[in-house]
Every structure is written in structure tokens, then in C-alpha cells.
Design an enzyme around this catalytic site. Structure first.
Site, short mmCIF file in Angstrom:
data_model
loop_
_atom_site.label_atom_id
_atom_site.label_comp_id
_atom_site.label_asym_id
_atom_site.label_seq_id
_atom_site.Cartn_x
_atom_site.Cartn_y
_atom_site.Cartn_z
N ILE A 93 -47.10 -53.02 -20.66
CA ILE A 93 -46.04 -53.58 -21.64
C ILE A 93 -44.82 -53.56 -20.92
CG2 ILE A 93 -44.77 -53.70 -23.63
CD1 ILE A 93 -47.35 -52.37 -25.05
N ARG A 94 -44.06 -54.49 -20.18
CA ARG A 94 -42.79 -54.44 -19.34
C ARG A 94 -42.97 -52.98 -18.55
NH1 ARG A 94 -39.20 -52.95 -22.59
NH2 ARG A 94 -40.44 -53.05 -24.57
N CYS B 260 -45.78 -45.01 -18.88
CA CYS B 260 -44.97 -46.24 -18.75
C CYS B 260 -43.35 -45.45 -18.65
CB CYS B 260 -45.17 -47.01 -19.95
SG CYS B 260 -44.59 -48.63 -19.77
N HIS C 24 -50.79 -48.32 -21.20
CA HIS C 24 -50.89 -47.61 -22.45
C HIS C 24 -52.02 -47.21 -22.89
CE1 HIS C 24 -46.30 -48.05 -23.34
NE2 HIS C 24 -46.43 -49.03 -22.52
N GLU D 175 -53.17 -45.27 -25.02
CA GLU D 175 -52.85 -44.95 -26.41
C GLU D 175 -52.86 -46.02 -27.30
OE1 GLU D 175 -50.48 -45.33 -24.26
OE2 GLU D 175 -48.58 -45.73 -25.50
N GLY E 197 -41.75 -46.44 -24.04
CA GLY E 197 -40.59 -46.73 -24.87
C GLY E 197 -39.49 -47.09 -23.86
N GLU E 198 -38.39 -46.68 -24.01
CA GLU E 198 -37.52 -47.21 -23.31
C GLU E 198 -36.75 -46.08 -22.70
OE1 GLU E 198 -36.00 -50.01 -22.36
OE2 GLU E 198 -34.69 -48.80 -21.13
N1 GLN Z 1 -39.65 -51.10 -19.39
C1 GLN Z 1 -39.49 -49.74 -19.77
C2 GLN Z 1 -38.40 -48.76 -19.28
O1 GLN Z 1 -38.00 -49.20 -18.05
C3 GLN Z 1 -40.75 -49.24 -20.25
C4 GLN Z 1 -41.82 -49.97 -20.93
C5 GLN Z 1 -42.86 -49.17 -21.88
O2 GLN Z 1 -42.59 -47.95 -22.01
N2 GLN Z 1 -43.47 -49.85 -22.44
O3 GLN Z 1 -38.15 -47.99 -19.69
#
Ligand code: GLN
Length: 188
Positions: A135-136, A81, A171, A173, A49-50
Site C-alpha cells: 500500500i503506497r 512499510c 503488510h 498483518e 501508516g505515514e
Molecule cells: N507511503 C507511506 C509513507 O511514506 C507508507 C505507506 C504505508 O505504510 N502503508 O510513510
């Protein structure tokens, strides 16, 4: 013995996908939303997530100390992540809220803007080959102490274990592959 109750931190991010993967493995699942919830579970996943948002919410709901106490007692914890970022002792160029539990230094959004997301075949020590969805994604720049590298991609560290703590840049999941969920369940 009753199936283990595995909590997934459900404050923000991709928690529903972890719940679904755990159910496929036969685990009992629980969406963790309060500090009290943390005392009901046998293992915890912090989803992607973030990380700044999840960190702020964790702090708002007074969860940090409870998570740390449960981990000190031996509760397994896995971060994917953003979850990995929150578990790191060091985050490059960031003073965001974190748990600071693993002997790793992470770099956020480490693959740059051009490569927002990608997939790669990964070799995981003790588990085998899986498809990694990034993902990022962060990667781990450095490990020390008790942290053990389980996988690298293009010479960057993308999976680490420290005792009963697991961290993945990618990820699992979001794929059909349940190997890491299974591995996590067996860590308990
Ligand atoms: N870029 C996000 C962060 O810095 C992490 C990305 C993700 O969880 N897919 O929190």
C-alpha cells in the site's frame, strides 16, 4: 517461561492489525505510547501508516533514543512499510525524522501513483511463499554492511534482515498469514 511481551508502536497507523496477528501467534502484546513503555517490552513492531507523522510523534514523545538503546541491547525490531522507512539509514529525497538503524536506502511511494496498492506472491528466504499486500509502498534501492535481502519482487528489494532487525515493504498483518510474525517472535 512467560510468553514474550511484544510491543507495537501505537502512535498512528495499522497497529491494531499487528496486535491481532501477534495474539494469534500466542504472544503477549502491548500498545506502546510512551518512552517508558519501551522499557517494558521484549520486541517492538513499528507499523505501516505515514512515516513522517509517526516520526514526528516518536520525536515528540522522546522515543528515538530509547528505541535505539533497546535495539543496541539486542531487542528485536520489525518495521512494516512506514516502519521500514523509519528504520532506514537513507531515505531518497527526504530529510524527515528517522531512526536510521538499518544499512538500507529506501524510496518512499516507490511504485508510483497509478499503482497505489497491489498484492503479489512473494518468496521469502528461510520462510517460504506468502501473499504480500503493498500500500503506497516503499522499496529498498540499496543494501550494504550487515543488511541481508530476504525477498525481492520484480527485482526490487522488499524484505531485509539485519541481525535482529527486520523490514518489510508490505503488510503481513493485513493477511491471514502469520509466518513472518512467527519468524519475528523466534528472532528474540
Ligand atoms: N507511503 C507511506 C509513507 O511514506 C507508507 C505507506 C504505508 O505504510 N502503508 O510513510
Amino acid at each position: 517461561m512467560a510468553a514474550k511481551l511484544i510491543g507495537v508502536l501505537a502512535l498512528q497507523g495499522a497497529f491494531a492489525e499487528h496486535i491481532a496477528a501477534l495474539k494469534k501467534c500466542g504472544a503477549e502484546t502491548f500498545e506502546v505510547r510512551t518512552a517508558e513503555d519501551l522499557n517494558k517490552i521484549d520486541g517492538l513492531i513499528i507499523p505501516g501508516g505515514e512515516s513522517t507523522t509517526i516520526g514526528k510523534l516518536m520525536n515528540k514523545y522522546a522515543m528515538e533514543e530509547v528505541i535505539k538503546a533497546r535495539v543496541a541491547e539486542g531487542m528485536p525490531l520489525w518495521g512494516t512499510c512506514a516502519g521500514m522507512i523509519l528504520m532506514a539509514k537513507e531515505i531518497v529525497d527526504s530529510d524527515q525524522i528517522k531512526l536510521g538503524l538499518m544499512d538500507i536506502e529506501v524510496k518512499r511511494n516507490a511504485y508510483g501513483r497509478q499503482v497505489d496498492s497491489f498484492e503479489a506472491e512473494l518468496q521469502l528466504a528461510g520462510i517460504g511463499q506468502i501473499k504480500g499486500v503493498f500500500i503506497r509502498a516503499p522499496y529498498v534501492g540499496r543494501v550494504w554492511g550487515e543488511a541481508r535481502v530476504l525477498s525481492c519482487h520484480n527485482e526490487q528489494i522488499v524484505m531485509v534482515q539485519q541481525r535482529k532487525m527486520l523490514a518489510t515493504s508490505f503488510h503481513p498483518e493485513l493477511t491471514e498469514d502469520l509466518d513472518i510474525h512467527q519468524y519475528f517472535l523466534e528472532m528474540g
